[in-house]
Write a protein that holds these residues in place. Structure first.
Motif, PDB file in Angstrom:
ATOM      1  N   ALA A  20       0.708  -1.239  -0.126  1.00  9.06           N
ATOM      2  CA  ALA A  20       0.040  -0.133  -0.094  1.00  9.06           C
ATOM      3  C   ALA A  20       0.993   1.267  -0.034  1.00  9.06           C
ATOM      4  O   ALA A  20       1.956   1.309   0.693  1.00  9.06           O
ATOM      5  N   ILE A  21       0.656   2.274  -0.904  1.00  9.02           N
ATOM      6  CA  ILE A  21       1.372   3.434  -0.934  1.00  9.02           C
ATOM      7  C   ILE A  21       0.233   4.651  -0.782  1.00  9.02           C
ATOM      8  O   ILE A  21      -0.795   4.557  -1.207  1.00  9.02           O
ATOM      9  N   VAL A  22       0.795   5.639   0.000  1.00 14.69           N
ATOM     10  CA  VAL A  22       0.004   6.717   0.324  1.00 14.69           C
ATOM     11  C   VAL A  22       0.920   8.092   0.204  1.00 14.69           C
ATOM     12  O   VAL A  22       1.969   7.937   0.522  1.00 14.69           O
ATOM     13  N   VAL A  23       0.264   8.891  -0.799  1.00 15.09           N
ATOM     14  CA  VAL A  23       1.369  10.212  -1.111  1.00 15.09           C
ATOM     15  C   VAL A  23       0.415  11.435  -0.572  1.00 15.09           C
ATOM     16  O   VAL A  23      -1.012  11.294  -0.631  1.00 15.09           O
ATOM     17  N   ILE A  76      -3.743   8.757   6.879  1.00 21.08           N
ATOM     18  CA  ILE A  76      -2.700   7.894   6.246  1.00 21.08           C
ATOM     19  C   ILE A  76      -2.740   6.573   6.529  1.00 21.08           C
ATOM     20  O   ILE A  76      -2.690   5.409   6.030  1.00 21.08           O
ATOM     21  N   LEU A  77      -2.882   6.351   8.131  1.00 25.67           N
ATOM     22  CA  LEU A  77      -2.882   4.975   8.637  1.00 25.67           C
ATOM     23  C   LEU A  77      -3.998   4.342   8.313  1.00 25.67           C
ATOM     24  O   LEU A  77      -4.045   2.981   8.099  1.00 25.67           O
ATOM     25  N   PHE A  78      -5.247   4.724   8.137  1.00 30.18           N
ATOM     26  CA  PHE A  78      -6.310   4.066   7.527  1.00 30.18           C
ATOM     27  C   PHE A  78      -6.269   3.593   6.327  1.00 30.18           C
ATOM     28  O   PHE A  78      -6.122   2.217   5.824  1.00 30.18           O
ATOM     29  N   LEU A  79      -5.692   4.360   5.338  1.00 36.08           N
ATOM     30  CA  LEU A  79      -5.385   4.215   4.037  1.00 36.08           C
ATOM     31  C   LEU A  79      -4.255   3.049   3.649  1.00 36.08           C
ATOM     32  O   LEU A  79      -4.270   2.083   2.587  1.00 36.08           O
ATOM     33  N   LEU A  80      -3.362   3.000   4.669  1.00 36.35           N
ATOM     34  CA  LEU A  80      -2.399   2.000   4.637  1.00 36.35           C
ATOM     35  C   LEU A  80      -2.689   0.579   5.184  1.00 36.35           C
ATOM     36  O   LEU A  80      -2.137  -0.347   4.799  1.00 36.35           O
ATOM     37  N   SER A  81      -3.807   0.553   5.912  1.00 37.85           N
ATOM     38  CA  SER A  81      -4.400  -0.638   6.740  1.00 37.85           C
ATOM     39  C   SER A  81      -5.385  -1.678   5.950  1.00 37.85           C
ATOM     40  O   SER A  81      -5.690  -0.882   4.962  1.00 37.85           O
ATOM     41  N   PRO A  82      -5.495  -2.594   6.304  1.00 37.63           N
ATOM     42  CA  PRO A  82      -6.230  -3.691   5.602  1.00 37.63           C
ATOM     43  C   PRO A  82      -7.543  -3.032   5.633  1.00 37.63           C
ATOM     44  O   PRO A  82      -8.414  -3.473   5.046  1.00 37.63           O
ATOM     45  N   ARG A  83      -8.110  -2.145   6.621  1.00 37.05           N
ATOM     46  CA  ARG A  83      -9.376  -1.712   6.724  1.00 37.05           C
ATOM     47  C   ARG A  83      -9.737  -0.957   5.268  1.00 37.05           C
ATOM     48  O   ARG A  83     -10.900  -0.808   5.150  1.00 37.05           O
ATOM     49  N   GLY A  97      -8.807  -2.137   2.351  1.00 33.67           N
ATOM     50  CA  GLY A  97      -8.506  -3.074   1.641  1.00 33.67           C
ATOM     51  C   GLY A  97      -9.205  -2.924   0.275  1.00 33.67           C
ATOM     52  O   GLY A  97      -8.591  -3.710  -0.704  1.00 33.67           O
ATOM     53  N   HIS A  98     -10.293  -2.357  -0.028  1.00 29.91           N
ATOM     54  CA  HIS A  98     -11.169  -2.116  -1.241  1.00 29.91           C
ATOM     55  C   HIS A  98     -10.937  -0.894  -1.974  1.00 29.91           C
ATOM     56  O   HIS A  98     -11.728  -0.340  -2.401  1.00 29.91           O
ATOM     57  N   ILE A  99      -9.896   0.051  -1.489  1.00 28.66           N
ATOM     58  CA  ILE A  99      -9.749   1.576  -1.695  1.00 28.66           C
ATOM     59  C   ILE A  99      -8.697   1.602  -2.386  1.00 28.66           C
ATOM     60  O   ILE A  99      -7.393   1.454  -1.767  1.00 28.66           O
ATOM     61  N   LEU A 155      -0.563   5.558 -10.776  1.00 27.37           N
ATOM     62  CA  LEU A 155       0.263   4.159 -10.238  1.00 27.37           C
ATOM     63  C   LEU A 155      -0.674   3.351  -9.824  1.00 27.37           C
ATOM     64  O   LEU A 155      -0.371   1.966 -10.085  1.00 27.37           O
ATOM     65  N   GLY A 156      -1.707   3.762  -9.267  1.00 30.09           N
ATOM     66  CA  GLY A 156      -2.657   2.981  -8.597  1.00 30.09           C
ATOM     67  C   GLY A 156      -3.175   2.062  -9.746  1.00 30.09           C
ATOM     68  O   GLY A 156      -3.548   0.796  -9.505  1.00 30.09           O
ATOM     69  N   LEU A 157      -3.675   2.610 -10.687  1.00 26.04           N
ATOM     70  CA  LEU A 157      -4.179   1.722 -11.733  1.00 26.04           C
ATOM     71  C   LEU A 157      -3.303   0.772 -12.439  1.00 26.04           C
ATOM     72  O   LEU A 157      -3.734  -0.464 -12.576  1.00 26.04           O
ATOM     73  N   GLU A 158      -1.792   1.116 -12.606  1.00 25.51           N
ATOM     74  CA  GLU A 158      -0.944   0.060 -13.115  1.00 25.51           C
ATOM     75  C   GLU A 158      -0.843  -1.023 -12.086  1.00 25.51           C
ATOM     76  O   GLU A 158      -0.267  -2.078 -12.510  1.00 25.51           O
ATOM     77  N   LEU A 159      -0.845  -0.614 -10.855  1.00 19.20           N
ATOM     78  CA  LEU A 159      -0.309  -1.698  -9.983  1.00 19.20           C
ATOM     79  C   LEU A 159      -1.539  -2.502  -9.314  1.00 19.20           C
ATOM     80  O   LEU A 159      -1.429  -3.218  -8.443  1.00 19.20           O
ATOM     81  N   ALA A 160      -2.927  -2.085  -9.608  1.00 20.16           N
ATOM     82  CA  ALA A 160      -3.907  -2.822  -9.354  1.00 20.16           C
ATOM     83  C   ALA A 160      -4.061  -4.147  -9.486  1.00 20.16           C
ATOM     84  O   ALA A 160      -4.274  -5.101  -8.635  1.00 20.16           O
TER      85      ALA A 160
END
Length: 250
Positions: free
Chosen positions: A126-129, A223-230, A232-234, A159-164
């Motif tokens: 997971a990557i967050v910018v 940031i912590l939320f978006l990095l976490s498994p919670r 997971g579909h975002i 990048l997210g599109l390419e790595l999905a």
């Protein structure tokens, strides 16, 4: 891995990650700031310090390799490092424009590229910018900053599109005014906070509906939320943390 780790949002995020038991590679240009941070923590081998300039490709690649040698696979990247470049567009010097782009957009590019190359074979990560709400809202005397953050936002979504297909998620957090050294450096006096909250009709800047500026913890929570498994579909998401200041405009 957290860049911009020696101050502000990055420092707050490092502390929060360590509290949760993570192993953290902390990156920042300011070696003294990294050492000061480490001295206030009891993290032991769970924290490694990597002084570098995110505009330096070789230094970024070496830091990623070193971090994995110390901690094992990097599963989470938070690209927080950034600089504020003020000035009317017609008054900007080439080096000011290029510095803003090289750090605010080039930094996330170099870090994400180096980390993603290692995440792809593992098919996880997971990557967050950290971008800015200025990426989607014109601001007086912030052309270089806003343009560089807009570039970082769209880079991350592409990048997210390419790595999905590899199960790697890439998201953006876009803070508004946040109580950091960068923000306080823009205030002429003690009334700066109140003026930010109120907004300025003369400079076409809306105020903050919630009546307060963000704290580093507010942004770190996102940031912590978006990095976490919670989360997971975002992926490809841009999460605004600005108290409603941009009315969620894209």
């Amino acid at each position: 891995m957290v860049s911009g780790a020696a101050q502000g949002i990055g420092e707050c995020l490092v502390r929060r990650l360590l509290e949760q038991g993570a192993r953290v590679a902390a990156l920042d240009l300011k070696q003294a700031g990294l050492e000061r941070l480490a001295a206030t923590l009891d993290a032991g081998e769970r924290l490694s310090l990597h002084p570098l300039d995110v505009a330096d490709t070789q230094a970024v690649d070496q830091a990623v390799a070193a971090a994995e040698a110390i901690h094992g696979p990097i599963d989470h990247l938070a690209s927080v490092a950034g600089v504020l470049q003020m000035g009317r567009v017609v008054d900007l010097e080439d080096h000011e424009w290029e510095r803003a782009l090289s750090i605010n957009a080039g930094g996330p590019f170099r870090l994400a590229r180096a980390v993603a190359r290692r995440m792809i074979p593992r098919r996880r990560g997971a990557i967050v910018v950290v971008s800015s709400n200025a990426a989607g809202t014109p601001r007086m005397e912030m052309g270089a900053y806003a343009a560089s953050k807009a570039a970082a936002t769209q880079l991350t979504r592409c990048l997210g599109l390419e790595l999905a297909e590899y199960g790697i998620r890439c998201n953006v957090v876009s803070p508004g005014s946040t109580d950091t050294g960068m923000q306080r450096g823009m205030w002429a006096d003690e009334s700066g906070r109140a003026k930010v909250i109120e907004g300025s009709l003369a400079s076409f800047k809306a105020g903050i509906p919630l009546g307060k500026i963000a704290t580093p913890d507010d942004v770190s929570d996102a940031i912590l939320f978006l990095l976490s498994p919670r989360a997971g579909h975002i992926t490809l998401h841009d999460l605004r943390i600005d108290g409603g200041a941009t009315f969620d405009l894209g």
